[in-house]
Scaffold this motif. Structure first.
Motif, PDB file in Angstrom:
ATOM      1  N   ASN A  85     -32.576   4.603 -21.797  1.00  0.00           N
ATOM      2  CA  ASN A  85     -32.969   3.117 -21.538  1.00  0.00           C
ATOM      3  C   ASN A  85     -31.601   2.219 -21.555  1.00  0.00           C
ATOM      4  N   THR A  86     -30.623   2.847 -22.124  1.00  0.00           N
ATOM      5  CA  THR A  86     -29.458   2.226 -22.263  1.00  0.00           C
ATOM      6  C   THR A  86     -28.696   2.048 -20.635  1.00  0.00           C
ATOM      7  N   SER A  87     -28.591   0.959 -20.140  1.00  0.00           N
ATOM      8  CA  SER A  87     -28.199   0.859 -18.847  1.00  0.00           C
ATOM      9  C   SER A  87     -26.827   1.488 -18.318  1.00  0.00           C
ATOM     10  N   ASP A  88     -25.986   1.600 -19.224  1.00  0.00           N
ATOM     11  CA  ASP A  88     -24.428   1.909 -19.064  1.00  0.00           C
ATOM     12  C   ASP A  88     -24.385   3.354 -18.794  1.00  0.00           C
ATOM     13  N   ILE A  89     -24.493   3.846 -17.596  1.00  0.00           N
ATOM     14  CA  ILE A  89     -24.454   5.270 -17.396  1.00  0.00           C
ATOM     15  C   ILE A  89     -23.168   5.701 -17.179  1.00  0.00           C
ATOM     16  N   SER A  90     -21.991   4.797 -17.087  1.00  0.00           N
ATOM     17  CA  SER A  90     -20.866   5.288 -16.728  1.00  0.00           C
ATOM     18  C   SER A  90     -20.029   5.897 -17.861  1.00  0.00           C
ATOM     19  N   ARG A  91     -20.454   5.972 -18.940  1.00  0.00           N
ATOM     20  CA  ARG A  91     -19.648   6.658 -20.102  1.00  0.00           C
ATOM     21  C   ARG A  91     -20.471   7.374 -21.175  1.00  0.00           C
ATOM     22  N   PRO A  92     -20.125   8.292 -21.643  1.00  0.00           N
ATOM     23  CA  PRO A  92     -20.837   9.264 -22.627  1.00  0.00           C
ATOM     24  C   PRO A  92     -21.385   8.423 -23.711  1.00  0.00           C
ATOM     25  N   LYS A  93     -22.596   8.616 -24.208  1.00  0.00           N
ATOM     26  CA  LYS A  93     -23.089   7.990 -25.270  1.00  0.00           C
ATOM     27  C   LYS A  93     -22.561   8.325 -26.490  1.00  0.00           C
ATOM     28  N   ARG A  94     -22.547   7.561 -27.424  1.00  0.00           N
ATOM     29  CA  ARG A  94     -21.846   7.671 -28.639  1.00  0.00           C
ATOM     30  C   ARG A  94     -22.996   7.774 -29.879  1.00  0.00           C
ATOM     31  N   ILE A  95     -23.107   8.855 -30.572  1.00  0.00           N
ATOM     32  CA  ILE A  95     -24.118   8.885 -31.734  1.00  0.00           C
ATOM     33  C   ILE A  95     -23.074   9.091 -33.069  1.00  0.00           C
ATOM     34  N   LEU A  96     -23.470   8.457 -34.201  1.00  0.00           N
ATOM     35  CA  LEU A  96     -23.121   8.739 -35.486  1.00  0.00           C
ATOM     36  C   LEU A  96     -24.108   9.378 -36.260  1.00  0.00           C
ATOM     37  N   SER A  97     -23.926  10.332 -36.898  1.00  0.00           N
ATOM     38  CA  SER A  97     -24.863  10.981 -37.955  1.00  0.00           C
ATOM     39  C   SER A  97     -23.959  10.611 -39.396  1.00  0.00           C
ATOM     40  N   LEU A  98     -24.367   9.729 -40.083  1.00  0.00           N
ATOM     41  CA  LEU A  98     -23.604   9.591 -41.474  1.00  0.00           C
ATOM     42  C   LEU A  98     -24.847   9.049 -42.363  1.00  0.00           C
ATOM     43  N   PRO A  99     -25.298   9.876 -43.265  1.00  0.00           N
ATOM     44  CA  PRO A  99     -24.468  11.257 -43.759  1.00  0.00           C
ATOM     45  C   PRO A  99     -25.093  12.350 -43.160  1.00  0.00           C
ATOM     46  N   CYS A 100     -24.333  13.462 -42.633  1.00  0.00           N
ATOM     47  CA  CYS A 100     -24.996  14.618 -41.827  1.00  0.00           C
ATOM     48  C   CYS A 100     -25.217  15.494 -42.735  1.00  0.00           C
ATOM     49  N   SER A 101     -24.936  15.579 -43.808  1.00  0.00           N
ATOM     50  CA  SER A 101     -25.061  16.689 -44.868  1.00  0.00           C
ATOM     51  C   SER A 101     -24.489  18.128 -44.337  1.00  0.00           C
ATOM     52  N   SER A 102     -25.522  19.005 -44.427  1.00  0.00           N
ATOM     53  CA  SER A 102     -25.004  20.342 -43.978  1.00  0.00           C
ATOM     54  C   SER A 102     -25.054  20.613 -42.626  1.00  0.00           C
ATOM     55  N   GLY A 103     -25.419  19.440 -41.581  1.00  0.00           N
ATOM     56  CA  GLY A 103     -25.304  19.716 -40.157  1.00  0.00           C
ATOM     57  C   GLY A 103     -26.834  19.694 -39.417  1.00  0.00           C
ATOM     58  N   GLU A 104     -27.925  19.617 -40.184  1.00  0.00           N
ATOM     59  CA  GLU A 104     -29.398  19.923 -39.581  1.00  0.00           C
ATOM     60  C   GLU A 104     -29.456  18.683 -38.641  1.00  0.00           C
ATOM     61  N   GLU A 105     -29.151  17.356 -39.199  1.00  0.00           N
ATOM     62  CA  GLU A 105     -29.481  16.317 -38.485  1.00  0.00           C
ATOM     63  C   GLU A 105     -28.802  16.204 -37.187  1.00  0.00           C
ATOM     64  N   PRO A 106     -27.485  16.181 -36.967  1.00  0.00           N
ATOM     65  CA  PRO A 106     -26.570  15.957 -35.905  1.00  0.00           C
ATOM     66  C   PRO A 106     -26.896  17.125 -34.890  1.00  0.00           C
ATOM     67  N   PHE A 118     -30.209  15.594 -20.915  1.00  0.00           N
ATOM     68  CA  PHE A 118     -28.694  14.895 -21.039  1.00  0.00           C
ATOM     69  C   PHE A 118     -27.854  16.282 -20.857  1.00  0.00           C
ATOM     70  N   GLY A 119     -26.664  16.122 -20.313  1.00  0.00           N
ATOM     71  CA  GLY A 119     -25.747  16.992 -20.195  1.00  0.00           C
ATOM     72  C   GLY A 119     -24.774  16.990 -21.090  1.00  0.00           C
ATOM     73  N   ALA A 120     -23.793  18.211 -21.358  1.00  0.00           N
ATOM     74  CA  ALA A 120     -22.999  17.868 -22.361  1.00  0.00           C
ATOM     75  C   ALA A 120     -22.013  16.854 -22.126  1.00  0.00           C
ATOM     76  N   GLU A 121     -21.572  16.729 -20.987  1.00  0.00           N
ATOM     77  CA  GLU A 121     -20.824  15.419 -20.865  1.00  0.00           C
ATOM     78  C   GLU A 121     -21.286  13.915 -21.065  1.00  0.00           C
ATOM     79  N   ASP A 122     -22.789  13.895 -21.110  1.00  0.00           N
ATOM     80  CA  ASP A 122     -23.160  12.602 -21.414  1.00  0.00           C
ATOM     81  C   ASP A 122     -23.258  12.159 -22.803  1.00  0.00           C
TER      82      ASP A 122
END
Ligand SMILES: C[S@@+](CC[C@H](N)C(=O)[O-])C[C@H]1O[C@@H](n2cnc3c(N)ncnc32)[C@H](O)[C@@H]1O
Length: 425
Positions: A85-106, A118-122
């Protein structure tokens, strides 16, 4: 004297000894003193002042690494919907997983976004944790059974490669995530023009005292894009609203925005069903929620069946029930069985019978060797929800271990059919 070390931990990473108990911290300190060959706590405290290495090792020894794939999976559904729903499609979305522990969450987040188209570049995911030990596991990214608790692995198997000792997210998934060792209270992310569209800060605030929680949420707020979404853990859902955030009222997602920003319609978030999904009855006569534009878009398929948004009154009760179920599950998962039992009894008294509470009561009895009671609870769960996958799996295992092979087979075949139905839906 270990008070001084506790104080160091509080100042360094925010850990409040009252939340995990001094005995846990004492145990970690003793372990580290042994490893250093130090018997005097004062000398150890001095050693901490001068040794970066030891400070990190103590932190590694004391943090709680508990995590697994698709933990509280509605959170991932809410994040996906928000990013759609985020209208700005001109840039890749940025997500932060903090704390990520051993990586399962991200990695769960990356898989959810790929599944949603979503594609890899999104999108890009920054994954941050203070523990070097957890991050080493995250970088290795090889996961055993414990990392897939309650996850319907069959449905996301295509994102994993089989390796000798477990499963590894494939290159495509791993390529989306950048890991960094950092402390929430010291890290300075490069934010660029926009902040993070989604921040997952789950199951960390519970280890802080009130003042530290406020400090943490202020920092996260500074990194969040103006309309960004903050996701916390079920046991933390009461905290953000007292620190300048507003709930987006997405059932079981524990999702918030900064309160001074315009709110989006809560129904825009389509929750995903989890193993402990609340199934509250809508109050009699309440209007059926109208489908939204977002709900009309491709549903997030593989990790559950999308449900319609619930009326607001049901949502808050569902959130409370969900938080209570999550707390019971957490206690059981970490071996605190007496606490889990008490919390289950309190949940039963507050919210009445449900498949989820019978399932958890079964699990507690099962883990305590009370097999007849466990079977009774599991059967009640299945009576209320014949498709309760976790109950089917656990009851099958239990019956098999008691030699009732044909009953176990029947349950396993129900489970297989259920998975087929879900993967085909
Ligand atoms: C219980 S895990 C939560 C992992 C994941 N978010 C989840 O919910 O499954 C808590 C993690 O917080 C990390 N942690 C504790 N204090 C931290 C801090 N001050 N900064 C960054 N990470 C921290 C620990 O190393 C641990 O990996």
């Amino acid at each position: 004297m270990s008070d001084a070390v506790e104080l160091f931990l509080k100042e360094a990473i925010g850990l409040h000894s009252g939340t995990i108990g001094s005995s846990v911290i004492d145990h970690a300190i003793k372990q580290r003193m042994n490893a250093c060959g130090i018997t005097d706590i004062q000398i150890y405290r001095q050693h901490l002042v001068t040794s970066d290495y030891e400070r990190q090792e103590l932190i590694n020894a004391v943090v709680v690494p508990e995590t697994w794939f698709f933990r509280d999976r509605e959170a991932f559904g809410a994040a996906v919907q928000h990013l759609r729903n985020t209208s700005d499609i001109s840039r890749p979305k940025r997500i932060l997983s903090l704390p990520c522990s051993s990586g399962e969450e991200p990695f769960s987040m990356a898989i959810s976004l790929f599944e949603a188209g979503f594609g890899a570049e999104d999108f890009r995911i920054d994954a941050v944790d203070v523990s070097t030990q957890n991050l080493e596991k995250a970088e290795r990214a090889i996961y055993g059974r414990n990392s897939f608790r309650g996850s319907d692995l069959g449905l996301c198997a295509s994102y994993f490669d089989n390796v000798d000792v477990g499963l590894q997210p494939n290159d495509r998934v791993r390529g989306q995530v950048a890991f960094t060792r950092a402390n929430l209270f010291e890290w300075a992310p490069v934010l660029g023009e926009h902040g993070y569209d989604v921040i997952l800060c789950r199951n960390l605030l519970i280890y802080f005292d009130r003042q530290t929680q406020e400090r943490a949420l202020r920092r996260l707020g500074g990194w969040l894009a103006p309309n960004g979404l903050l996701l916390v853990g079920p046991g933390e859902s009461g905290i953000p609203t007292t620190c300048g955030y507003a709930s987006v009222r997405a059932p079981r997602a524990f999702a918030f925005r900064k309160a001074d920003r315009p709110q989006m319609a809560p129904a825009a978030v389509l929750p995903l069903q989890s193993s402990l999904a609340p199934r509250p009855a809508a109050p009699a006569g309440s209007p059926k929620p109208k489908p939204t534009a977002a709900a009309g878009k491709a549903a997030v398929k593989p990790f559950g069946v999308p449900r319609t948004a619930m009326p607001e009154s049901a949502v808050s009760s569902a959130d409370r029930a969900a938080a209570s179920l999550a707390a019971i599950e957490r206690a059981a998962n970490t071996g605190r069985m007496t606490e889990a039992r008490q919390a289950a009894a309190a949940h039963f008294a507050d919210f009445g019978p449900s498949a989820d509470i019978f399932y958890l009561m079964g699990l507690i009895c099962d883990a305590s060797g009370e097999t007849s009671e466990a079977i009774q609870h599991y059967r009640k769960a299945l009576y209320l929800a014949p498709d309760h996958a976790e109950t089917l799996a656990h009851l099958a295992l239990l019956l098999q271990s008691r030699g009732d092979i044909s009953a176990a087979k029947a349950l396993n075949s129900r489970l297989a059919k259920l998975e087929q139905r879900r993967s085909g839906s």
